[in-house]
Design a protein around this motif. Structure first.
Motif, PDB file in Angstrom:
ATOM      1  N   PRO A  44      45.134  50.557  37.227  1.00 15.20           N
ATOM      2  CA  PRO A  44      44.698  49.159  37.279  1.00 15.20           C
ATOM      3  C   PRO A  44      45.849  48.213  36.988  1.00 15.20           C
ATOM      4  O   PRO A  44      46.697  48.490  36.139  1.00 15.20           O
ATOM      5  CB  PRO A  44      43.649  49.084  36.168  1.00 15.20           C
ATOM      6  N   GLY A  45      45.900  47.089  37.695  1.00  9.74           N
ATOM      7  CA  GLY A  45      46.863  46.062  37.353  1.00  9.74           C
ATOM      8  C   GLY A  45      46.480  45.412  36.037  1.00  9.74           C
ATOM      9  O   GLY A  45      45.357  45.558  35.547  1.00  9.74           O
ATOM     10  N   LYS A  46      47.414  44.675  35.463  1.00 12.98           N
ATOM     11  CA  LYS A  46      47.197  44.089  34.145  1.00 12.98           C
ATOM     12  C   LYS A  46      45.976  43.188  34.109  1.00 12.98           C
ATOM     13  O   LYS A  46      45.140  43.282  33.217  1.00 12.98           O
ATOM     14  CB  LYS A  46      48.448  43.328  33.730  1.00 12.98           C
ATOM     15  N   LYS A  47      45.849  42.291  35.088  1.00 14.69           N
ATOM     16  CA  LYS A  47      44.763  41.325  35.068  1.00 14.69           C
ATOM     17  C   LYS A  47      43.408  41.986  35.246  1.00 14.69           C
ATOM     18  O   LYS A  47      42.424  41.612  34.604  1.00 14.69           O
ATOM     19  CB  LYS A  47      44.982  40.270  36.155  1.00 14.69           C
ATOM     20  N   ILE A  48      43.339  42.970  36.142  1.00 15.85           N
ATOM     21  CA  ILE A  48      42.079  43.677  36.351  1.00 15.85           C
ATOM     22  C   ILE A  48      41.685  44.434  35.088  1.00 15.85           C
ATOM     23  O   ILE A  48      40.541  44.356  34.632  1.00 15.85           O
ATOM     24  CB  ILE A  48      42.181  44.630  37.559  1.00 15.85           C
ATOM     25  N   LEU A  49      42.631  45.147  34.507  1.00 14.11           N
ATOM     26  CA  LEU A  49      42.345  45.915  33.304  1.00 14.11           C
ATOM     27  C   LEU A  49      41.931  44.994  32.157  1.00 14.11           C
ATOM     28  O   LEU A  49      40.965  45.265  31.434  1.00 14.11           O
ATOM     29  CB  LEU A  49      43.572  46.741  32.912  1.00 14.11           C
ATOM     30  N   GLU A  50      42.636  43.885  32.001  1.00 14.72           N
ATOM     31  CA  GLU A  50      42.319  42.926  30.955  1.00 14.72           C
ATOM     32  C   GLU A  50      40.894  42.400  31.102  1.00 14.72           C
ATOM     33  O   GLU A  50      40.126  42.343  30.144  1.00 14.72           O
ATOM     34  CB  GLU A  50      43.323  41.775  31.033  1.00 14.72           C
ATOM     35  N   ALA A 161      22.915  36.722  34.032  1.00  9.48           N
ATOM     36  CA  ALA A 161      23.184  37.949  33.273  1.00  9.48           C
ATOM     37  C   ALA A 161      24.606  38.448  33.500  1.00  9.48           C
ATOM     38  O   ALA A 161      24.885  39.622  33.330  1.00  9.48           O
ATOM     39  CB  ALA A 161      22.181  39.038  33.654  1.00  9.48           C
ATOM     40  N   ARG A 162      25.509  37.563  33.898  1.00  7.08           N
ATOM     41  CA  ARG A 162      26.874  37.984  34.193  1.00  7.08           C
ATOM     42  C   ARG A 162      27.635  38.373  32.931  1.00  7.08           C
ATOM     43  O   ARG A 162      27.445  37.800  31.858  1.00  7.08           O
ATOM     44  CB  ARG A 162      27.628  36.850  34.894  1.00  7.08           C
ATOM     45  N   LEU A 163      28.523  39.351  33.085  1.00  5.37           N
ATOM     46  CA  LEU A 163      29.497  39.647  32.048  1.00  5.37           C
ATOM     47  C   LEU A 163      30.684  38.715  32.251  1.00  5.37           C
ATOM     48  O   LEU A 163      31.040  38.384  33.382  1.00  5.37           O
ATOM     49  CB  LEU A 163      29.946  41.108  32.142  1.00  5.37           C
ATOM     50  N   LEU A 164      31.309  38.285  31.163  1.00  3.22           N
ATOM     51  CA  LEU A 164      32.325  37.253  31.244  1.00  3.22           C
ATOM     52  C   LEU A 164      33.639  37.693  30.604  1.00  3.22           C
ATOM     53  O   LEU A 164      33.650  38.384  29.579  1.00  3.22           O
ATOM     54  CB  LEU A 164      31.846  35.979  30.543  1.00  3.22           C
ATOM     55  N   THR A 165      34.740  37.254  31.206  1.00  4.92           N
ATOM     56  CA  THR A 165      36.054  37.418  30.591  1.00  4.92           C
ATOM     57  C   THR A 165      36.309  36.227  29.665  1.00  4.92           C
ATOM     58  O   THR A 165      35.594  35.222  29.695  1.00  4.92           O
ATOM     59  CB  THR A 165      37.169  37.461  31.649  1.00  4.92           C
ATOM     60  N   PHE A 166      37.366  36.330  28.852  1.00 12.37           N
ATOM     61  CA  PHE A 166      37.699  35.218  27.961  1.00 12.37           C
ATOM     62  C   PHE A 166      38.044  33.962  28.755  1.00 12.37           C
ATOM     63  O   PHE A 166      37.680  32.854  28.374  1.00 12.37           O
ATOM     64  CB  PHE A 166      38.876  35.596  27.060  1.00 12.37           C
TER      65      PHE A 166
END
Length: 308
Positions: A44-50, A161-166
């Motif tokens: 995984p690239g950094k952004k995807i993994l993050e 019901a979405r999951l969210l990134t920071f």
């Protein structure tokens, strides 16, 4: 082997929390990409993994071990950009945005990783343009454009019901603040109450997520007070204050105390309000934020006749 280890971590956490692959990766990457990552076939690239880690509530910075040289360089520039935005150094922030945009044009075109980076840059541009006096309507357009990069079905208010990134939480919080600035108070309140409930269900004691949680509580308590819902404002303040004390998060602590003091004064509890104003001022002074301390003192006297 490292790819397999991190893939297993993602898969185990996802299955333990009973999320489907589609729920976890929505807007970040395709389900087939996530499947390859979980099976150790694709790095995984950094952004995807993050993004995947944040949605799963895994906040250790292990994903920095998987950066390519190009990603590391962009990551370091993005960190500088983030610090500039936090300090409101918008002229410097604009220079870092330009640098990152140039780096993205030069780098390999990995659609989803680039999309996540472009989302952050779009958000940064919105803050920079806001500092330059651009209209609230135009700022809202920029913020909605940013959030639609990863949540294309966002209707402007409900996160469903979405999951969210920071980053998504930060953008949504700013959309709520922009609504409020435009006089769309109930849209602002609905969105931030949904964000509050989301964070309370997703490891709100994490360092980065907790900062966002407290900012949301600070905004909500202030707005509810302005709408004369003083008891509700008081409850939100106390929730934030208790959280600050329990987890040692002091950044918003004095402002939450100020909001609490205002609600108490509006409810006629002037003695307790005076004491709480004193506490807010003392903490602002201890944090060397003397201007903020003076503003609280002046507000207490002008609005409630309280000499704090």
């Amino acid at each position: 082997m490292a790819h397999y280890a991190v893939g297993s971590l993602i898969r185990d956490a996802r299955e333990r929390q009973k999320y489907s692959q589609e729920e976890l990766c929505y807007g970040i990457c395709t389900s087939s990409t996530l499947s390859r990552i979980e099976n150790g076939v694709q790095a995984p690239g950094k952004k995807i993994l993050e993004g995947l880690m944040q949605r799963l509530g895994i906040v250790d910075r292990i994903y920095n071990s998987y950066l390519s040289r190009e990603e590391m360089e962009r990551y370091e520039i993005e960190e500088r950009l983030t610090r500039c935005l936090a300090r409101r150094e918008y002229a410097r922030a604009a220079k870092y945005v330009d640098i990152l945009e140039d780096r993205l044009k030069e780098g390999p075109k990995r659609e989803y990783s680039v999309r996540l980076e472009e989302q952050y840059l779009c958000f940064a541009r919105a803050l920079i343009c806001k500092s330059r006096g651009e209209s609230a309507e135009r700022i809202l357009e920029r913020l909605l454009s940013a959030i639609h990069m990863t949540i294309p079905d966002f209707d402007g208010v409900h996160i469903r019901a979405r999951l969210l990134t920071f980053h998504e939480i930060t953008i949504l919080n700013n959309i709520g603040c922009t609504y409020h600035a435009m006089g769309k108070v109930w849209d602002a309140l609905r969105l931030l109450f949904e964000l509050m409930e989301y964070i309370e269900g997703h490891a709100a004691c994490d360092g980065e997520l907790s900062v966002k949680y407290l900012m949301i509580l600070q905004n909500l308590s202030s707005w509810m007070g302005q709408e004369r819902h003083y008891k509700e404002a008081l409850e939100l303040c106390q929730k934030g204050i208790d959280y600050c004390v329990e987890y040692g998060k002091m950044h918003t602590f004095p402002m939450l105390l100020c909001n609490k003091a205002c609600a108490l004064a509006e409810l006629g509890q002037y003695d307790v309000a005076k004491e709480t104003f004193h506490q807010s001022i003392a903490i602002f002074q201890a944090m060397s934020q003397h201007e903020r301390a003076g503003q609280v003192r002046k507000y207490a006297e002008n609005h409630y006749g309280i000499k704090a």
